[in-house]
Motif scaffolding. Structure first.
Motif, PDB file in Angstrom:
ATOM      1  N   ARG A 401     -17.312   5.577   6.332  1.00 13.70           N
ATOM      2  CA  ARG A 401     -15.919   5.511   6.765  1.00 13.70           C
ATOM      3  C   ARG A 401     -15.635   4.297   7.633  1.00 13.70           C
ATOM      4  NH1 ARG A 401     -14.964  11.839   8.565  1.00 13.70           N
ATOM      5  NH2 ARG A 401     -15.005  12.721   6.457  1.00 13.70           N
ATOM      6  N   SER A 402     -16.666   3.826   8.340  1.00 16.55           N
ATOM      7  CA  SER A 402     -16.449   2.716   9.260  1.00 16.55           C
ATOM      8  C   SER A 402     -16.631   1.355   8.605  1.00 16.55           C
ATOM      9  CB  SER A 402     -17.419   2.823  10.442  1.00 16.55           C
ATOM     10  OG  SER A 402     -18.761   2.663   9.988  1.00 16.55           O
ATOM     11  N   ARG A 403     -16.712   1.356   7.273  1.00 18.66           N
ATOM     12  CA  ARG A 403     -16.894   0.071   6.615  1.00 18.66           C
ATOM     13  C   ARG A 403     -15.719  -0.854   6.895  1.00 18.66           C
ATOM     14  NH1 ARG A 403     -18.102   1.343   0.448  1.00 18.66           N
ATOM     15  NH2 ARG A 403     -16.481   2.874   0.855  1.00 18.66           N
ATOM     16  N   GLU A 404     -16.020  -2.104   7.189  1.00 17.26           N
ATOM     17  CA  GLU A 404     -14.974  -3.070   7.475  1.00 17.26           C
ATOM     18  C   GLU A 404     -14.293  -3.495   6.174  1.00 17.26           C
ATOM     19  OE1 GLU A 404     -16.766  -6.301   9.490  1.00 17.26           O
ATOM     20  OE2 GLU A 404     -17.315  -5.101  11.245  1.00 17.26           O
ATOM     21  N   PRO A 405     -13.007  -3.805   6.228  1.00 18.23           N
ATOM     22  CA  PRO A 405     -12.336  -4.279   5.018  1.00 18.23           C
ATOM     23  C   PRO A 405     -12.907  -5.617   4.575  1.00 18.23           C
ATOM     24  CG  PRO A 405     -10.933  -4.564   6.954  1.00 18.23           C
ATOM     25  CD  PRO A 405     -12.112  -3.742   7.388  1.00 18.23           C
ATOM     26  N   LYS A 406     -12.775  -5.869   3.300  1.00 15.69           N
ATOM     27  CA  LYS A 406     -13.289  -7.110   2.745  1.00 15.69           C
ATOM     28  C   LYS A 406     -12.612  -8.302   3.416  1.00 15.69           C
ATOM     29  CE  LYS A 406     -13.390  -9.763  -1.560  1.00 15.69           C
ATOM     30  NZ  LYS A 406     -12.972  -9.780  -2.983  1.00 15.69           N
ATOM     31  N   LYS A 407     -13.412  -9.317   3.731  1.00 13.36           N
ATOM     32  CA  LYS A 407     -12.868 -10.538   4.315  1.00 13.36           C
ATOM     33  C   LYS A 407     -12.200 -11.351   3.217  1.00 13.36           C
ATOM     34  CE  LYS A 407     -14.186 -14.651   6.921  1.00 13.36           C
ATOM     35  NZ  LYS A 407     -15.316 -15.413   7.522  1.00 13.36           N
ATOM     36  N   VAL A 408     -10.918 -11.619   3.397  1.00 10.84           N
ATOM     37  CA  VAL A 408     -10.136 -12.336   2.397  1.00 10.84           C
ATOM     38  C   VAL A 408     -10.006 -13.790   2.822  1.00 10.84           C
ATOM     39  CG1 VAL A 408      -7.937 -12.458   1.180  1.00 10.84           C
ATOM     40  CG2 VAL A 408      -8.860 -10.234   1.853  1.00 10.84           C
ATOM     41  N   ASP A 485      13.783  -6.344  -3.370  1.00  5.30           N
ATOM     42  CA  ASP A 485      13.380  -6.391  -4.778  1.00  5.30           C
ATOM     43  C   ASP A 485      12.163  -5.496  -4.998  1.00  5.30           C
ATOM     44  OD1 ASP A 485      12.578  -6.959  -7.343  1.00  5.30           O
ATOM     45  OD2 ASP A 485      12.628  -9.146  -7.113  1.00  5.30           O
ATOM     46  N   PRO A 486      12.344  -4.283  -5.556  1.00  5.23           N
ATOM     47  CA  PRO A 486      11.198  -3.376  -5.775  1.00  5.23           C
ATOM     48  C   PRO A 486      10.139  -3.983  -6.695  1.00  5.23           C
ATOM     49  CG  PRO A 486      13.280  -2.203  -5.992  1.00  5.23           C
ATOM     50  CD  PRO A 486      13.622  -3.661  -5.924  1.00  5.23           C
ATOM     51  N   GLY A 487      10.562  -4.774  -7.671  1.00  5.21           N
ATOM     52  CA  GLY A 487       9.594  -5.386  -8.573  1.00  5.21           C
ATOM     53  C   GLY A 487       8.677  -6.359  -7.849  1.00  5.21           C
ATOM     54  N   LEU A 488       9.257  -7.183  -6.983  1.00  3.28           N
ATOM     55  CA  LEU A 488       8.448  -8.118  -6.203  1.00  3.28           C
ATOM     56  C   LEU A 488       7.543  -7.362  -5.248  1.00  3.28           C
ATOM     57  CD1 LEU A 488       7.726 -10.988  -5.348  1.00  3.28           C
ATOM     58  CD2 LEU A 488       9.635 -10.908  -3.728  1.00  3.28           C
ATOM     59  N   ARG A 489       8.063  -6.283  -4.656  1.00  2.00           N
ATOM     60  CA  ARG A 489       7.245  -5.482  -3.738  1.00  2.00           C
ATOM     61  C   ARG A 489       6.023  -4.916  -4.464  1.00  2.00           C
ATOM     62  NH1 ARG A 489      10.984  -2.591  -1.858  1.00  2.00           N
ATOM     63  NH2 ARG A 489      10.831  -0.777  -3.216  1.00  2.00           N
ATOM     64  N   ASP A 490       6.203  -4.447  -5.683  1.00  2.00           N
ATOM     65  CA  ASP A 490       5.070  -3.932  -6.455  1.00  2.00           C
ATOM     66  C   ASP A 490       4.064  -5.039  -6.766  1.00  2.00           C
ATOM     67  OD1 ASP A 490       6.240  -1.455  -6.397  1.00  2.00           O
ATOM     68  OD2 ASP A 490       7.115  -1.608  -8.413  1.00  2.00           O
ATOM     69  N   ASP A 491       4.584  -6.227  -7.098  1.00  2.00           N
ATOM     70  CA  ASP A 491       3.691  -7.361  -7.375  1.00  2.00           C
ATOM     71  C   ASP A 491       2.842  -7.700  -6.154  1.00  2.00           C
ATOM     72  OD1 ASP A 491       4.306  -7.726  -9.970  1.00  2.00           O
ATOM     73  OD2 ASP A 491       5.417  -9.602  -9.719  1.00  2.00           O
ATOM     74  N   VAL A 492       3.486  -7.771  -4.994  1.00  2.00           N
ATOM     75  CA  VAL A 492       2.787  -8.139  -3.762  1.00  2.00           C
ATOM     76  C   VAL A 492       1.743  -7.083  -3.403  1.00  2.00           C
ATOM     77  CG1 VAL A 492       3.055  -8.496  -1.278  1.00  2.00           C
ATOM     78  CG2 VAL A 492       4.632  -9.586  -2.874  1.00  2.00           C
ATOM     79  N   GLU A 493       2.096  -5.807  -3.546  1.00  2.00           N
ATOM     80  CA  GLU A 493       1.153  -4.739  -3.234  1.00  2.00           C
ATOM     81  C   GLU A 493      -0.037  -4.770  -4.183  1.00  2.00           C
ATOM     82  OE1 GLU A 493       1.032  -2.688  -0.674  1.00  2.00           O
ATOM     83  OE2 GLU A 493       2.771  -3.776   0.105  1.00  2.00           O
ATOM     84  N   LEU A 494       0.212  -5.068  -5.452  1.00  2.00           N
ATOM     85  CA  LEU A 494      -0.876  -5.168  -6.422  1.00  2.00           C
ATOM     86  C   LEU A 494      -1.834  -6.303  -6.050  1.00  2.00           C
ATOM     87  CD1 LEU A 494      -2.278  -4.525  -9.123  1.00  2.00           C
ATOM     88  CD2 LEU A 494      -0.640  -6.072 -10.246  1.00  2.00           C
ATOM     89  N   LEU A 495      -1.257  -7.452  -5.671  1.00  2.00           N
ATOM     90  CA  LEU A 495      -2.089  -8.582  -5.256  1.00  2.00           C
ATOM     91  C   LEU A 495      -2.910  -8.244  -4.019  1.00  2.00           C
ATOM     92  CD1 LEU A 495       0.509 -11.452  -5.815  1.00  2.00           C
ATOM     93  CD2 LEU A 495      -1.599 -11.087  -7.112  1.00  2.00           C
ATOM     94  N   LYS A 496      -2.313  -7.527  -3.087  1.00  2.00           N
ATOM     95  CA  LYS A 496      -3.041  -7.110  -1.887  1.00  2.00           C
ATOM     96  C   LYS A 496      -4.242  -6.242  -2.244  1.00  2.00           C
ATOM     97  CE  LYS A 496       0.553  -7.103   1.722  1.00  2.00           C
ATOM     98  NZ  LYS A 496       1.323  -6.240   2.650  1.00  2.00           N
ATOM     99  N   ARG A 497      -4.021  -5.254  -3.122  1.00  2.00           N
ATOM    100  CA  ARG A 497      -5.115  -4.354  -3.498  1.00  2.00           C
ATOM    101  C   ARG A 497      -6.226  -5.120  -4.199  1.00  2.00           C
ATOM    102  NH1 ARG A 497      -0.828  -0.905  -4.960  1.00  2.00           N
ATOM    103  NH2 ARG A 497      -1.139  -1.412  -7.167  1.00  2.00           N
ATOM    104  N   MET A 498      -5.854  -6.039  -5.074  1.00  2.00           N
ATOM    105  CA  MET A 498      -6.862  -6.806  -5.813  1.00  2.00           C
ATOM    106  C   MET A 498      -7.679  -7.690  -4.863  1.00  2.00           C
ATOM    107  SD  MET A 498      -4.559  -7.881  -9.137  1.00  2.00           S
ATOM    108  CE  MET A 498      -5.876  -8.828  -9.925  1.00  2.00           C
ATOM    109  N   LEU A 499      -7.039  -8.231  -3.841  1.00  2.00           N
ATOM    110  CA  LEU A 499      -7.742  -9.094  -2.904  1.00  2.00           C
ATOM    111  C   LEU A 499      -8.659  -8.300  -1.968  1.00  2.00           C
ATOM    112  CD1 LEU A 499      -4.772 -11.450  -2.025  1.00  2.00           C
ATOM    113  CD2 LEU A 499      -6.937 -12.191  -3.034  1.00  2.00           C
ATOM    114  N   GLN A 500      -8.285  -7.063  -1.679  1.00  2.00           N
ATOM    115  CA  GLN A 500      -9.038  -6.259  -0.701  1.00  2.00           C
ATOM    116  C   GLN A 500     -10.104  -5.400  -1.336  1.00  2.00           C
ATOM    117  OE1 GLN A 500      -5.595  -4.373   1.144  1.00  2.00           O
ATOM    118  NE2 GLN A 500      -5.813  -5.666   2.957  1.00  2.00           N
ATOM    119  N   GLU A 501     -10.115  -5.292  -2.652  1.00  2.00           N
ATOM    120  CA  GLU A 501     -11.137  -4.468  -3.324  1.00  2.00           C
ATOM    121  C   GLU A 501     -12.471  -5.207  -3.384  1.00  2.00           C
ATOM    122  OE1 GLU A 501      -9.538  -3.473  -7.109  1.00  2.00           O
ATOM    123  OE2 GLU A 501      -8.271  -1.865  -6.350  1.00  2.00           O
TER     124      GLU A 501
END
Length: 501
Positions: A401-408, A485-501
């Motif tokens: 649980r204490s794992r640090e998030p990936k360094k981007v 813009d909900p579409g842009l918000r979804d794009d940004v959130e997707l990019l965030k998840r891909m960068l942090q995985e």
């Protein structure tokens, strides 16, 4: 009646005491304001933000700071100025005493400035010893190891751990290049010019960079050469101590007389004069054909607190990264730690299934893997049962649980955004103003601010040398756009998840 009068007299005397305290607080505020005005906001915040007036007793103002290093720095560079301001603004004060909070309070006496500036070495700095004066080929391994941790006019070398050698360093895909470079540096033939100078290793916490640096130091010591291994804070303290003892010239000469200088955690190097001396030392050693090995938690270009000349010098050698431990290396580390524990606890057995589970779940660093082995050992010794996957899941859940998030990294953001919007990274860094390029560029700037610790000026430099106001404009524009813009918000959130995985 007399008792009532006595109580009234005490009551009347109290406001006088409070007035004295208020006057002292106001005087101390004036001292701080004058220091800020004379030295500037940056210097004041760095060195005087945590300097407090504790009390004034018998004409001596007791001033406290939180660390020993801060005390040494103020004594070496600003003591006369602070003393002048305090004696000017605080009525009845003839002298000051500076001490570290939580340490034993210095004696309350009026001392001459020379006594305050040149305290005995045994009280405020390590005693000078013989680094450069030691023989080039010490007679024994113990003497050579002692050389690595000796003093040099106040320079206290950091101790070496005898366990951290090349033989105990486990190699995988993530650290193979750094290991090979370290071995090449440590085992270069006598008289040959250094191949990689400086050798700069960077990695996140717990990935083995300190182990590699100490392995290099051990190997070179074994060949009879003069070595000193230092952390950045030890280098800073040694430099300040030498200034205080008026032995700075000897400090520089002896430090530059060694064969190998190893500096760990260079990201903590602070202070303009210290960084200048650090840069001069590195230049002198490299020009003389001596080896320098440096480690930090990020590449030289990202050490924003360091002077540009220092960063340039560090980047001029071989820069290698030790990346996150791959799964095979994590299994190897676990097997090694379990075998070591079995020497003292013969009944300690861990199945390959449990080892594999731990290696999959704990991906951060080697220290967490050590913690997992300790938990499995405790489970075995306390319960008398061998760990299963189910019991291991409970034992290591806090580590998972204490794992640090990936360094981007900003470079990763630029590449992913460019791919997502079908442009090139060169387009994002260019001066093109077409809509198809401006939007991805602004999104990449926004994500860089959201997902990294880089400042606006640093982000601007990474985007083709743009001004920080351009980055701020992009961040604010995307912040507003994702709300509308909900579409842009979804794009940004997707990019965030891909960068942090």
């Amino acid at each position: 009646m007399f008792q009532a009068f006595e109580r009234d007299a005490n009551f009347e005397a109290t406001p006088g005491v409070e007035n004295v305290q208020v006057e002292r607080e106001e005087a101390w505020d004036r001292v701080r304001r004058r220091l800020r005005a004379e030295l500037g906001d940056d210097v004041f915040s760095s060195w005087f933000g945590r300097l407090d007036l504790v009390e004034i007793v018998e004409g001596v103002a007791q001033l406290s700071v939180p660390t020993r290093f801060l005390k040494s720095w103020i004594q070496a560079h600003y003591l006369d100025r602070v003393r002048t301001l305090v004696t000017t603004e605080c009525a009845g004060v003839a002298q000051i005493n500076l001490f570290v909070r939580g340490a034993q309070r210095p004696p309350l006496r009026v001392a001459q400035p020379q006594q305050q500036d040149h305290a005995p070495a045994s009280k405020s700095a390590p005693a000078p010893a013989r680094l450069a004066a030691a023989p080039a080929s010490p007679s024994s391994q113990a003497e050579r190891l002692q050389l690595a941790v000796a003093d040099a006019d106040g320079l206290q070398g950091s101790p070496l751990d005898k366990r951290l050698t090349f033989s105990s360093f486990l190699v995988g895909r993530s650290n193979a290049l750094a290991h090979a470079a370290g071995e090449r540096v440590a085992r270069i033939e006598a008289g040959a010019a250094p191949l990689y100078n400086p050798l700069y290793v960077h990695a996140a916490v717990g990935l083995g960079k300190t182990h590699l640096l100490q392995a290099v130091a051990h190997e070179v010591i074994g060949s009879g050469k003069r070595v000193i291994y230092l952390t950045a804070d030890r280098f800073m303290y040694g430099f300040v101590a030498a200034l205080k003892a008026q032995t700075a010239i000897a400090f520089k000469e002896r430090l530059r007389g060694i064969d190998l200088l190893v500096i760990d955690d260079v990201q903590f190097l602070q202070g303009k004069s210290i960084q200048q001396e650090f840069c001069h030392t590195i230049n002198a050693l490299i020009d003389a054909g001596r080896q320098v090995v440096i480690a930090a938690d990020r590449p030289p270009a990202e050490l924003e607190s360091l002077d540009e000349r220092v960063r340039s010098r560090l980047a001029g050698g071989l820069v290698v990264e030790m990346s996150s431990l791959d799964e095979q290396l994590r299994v190897k580390i676990l097997d090694t730690r379990i075998a070591a524990a079995r020497v003292h606890h013969p009944g300690f057995e861990v199945s390959p299934a449990v080892v594999g589970y731990v290696a999959r779940m704990i991906t951060t660093n080697g220290r967490d893997l050590d913690g997992a082995v300790n938990r499995l050992l405790a489970h075995t010794t306390l319960s008398g049962q061998l760990p299963t996957v189910e019991s291991t899941e409970l034992a290591i859940r806090d580590l998972v649980r204490s794992r640090e998030p990936k360094k981007v990294r900003i470079e990763d953001i630029q590449k992913l955004v460019a791919t997502h919007y079908n442009v090139s990274r060169a387009d994002i860094l260019s001066s093109r103003r077409s809509a198809g390029v401006v939007k991805p560029r602004q999104i990449a700037m926004y994500l860089s601010k959201q997902l990294t610790l880089r400042s606006l000026p640093e982000i601007g430099r990474r985007f083709g040398g743009r001004d920080h106001t351009t980055v701020l404009h992009a961040v604010r524009k995307i912040e507003g756009a994702v709300q509308a813009d909900p579409g842009l918000r979804d794009d940004v959130e997707l990019l965030k998840r891909m960068l942090q995985e």
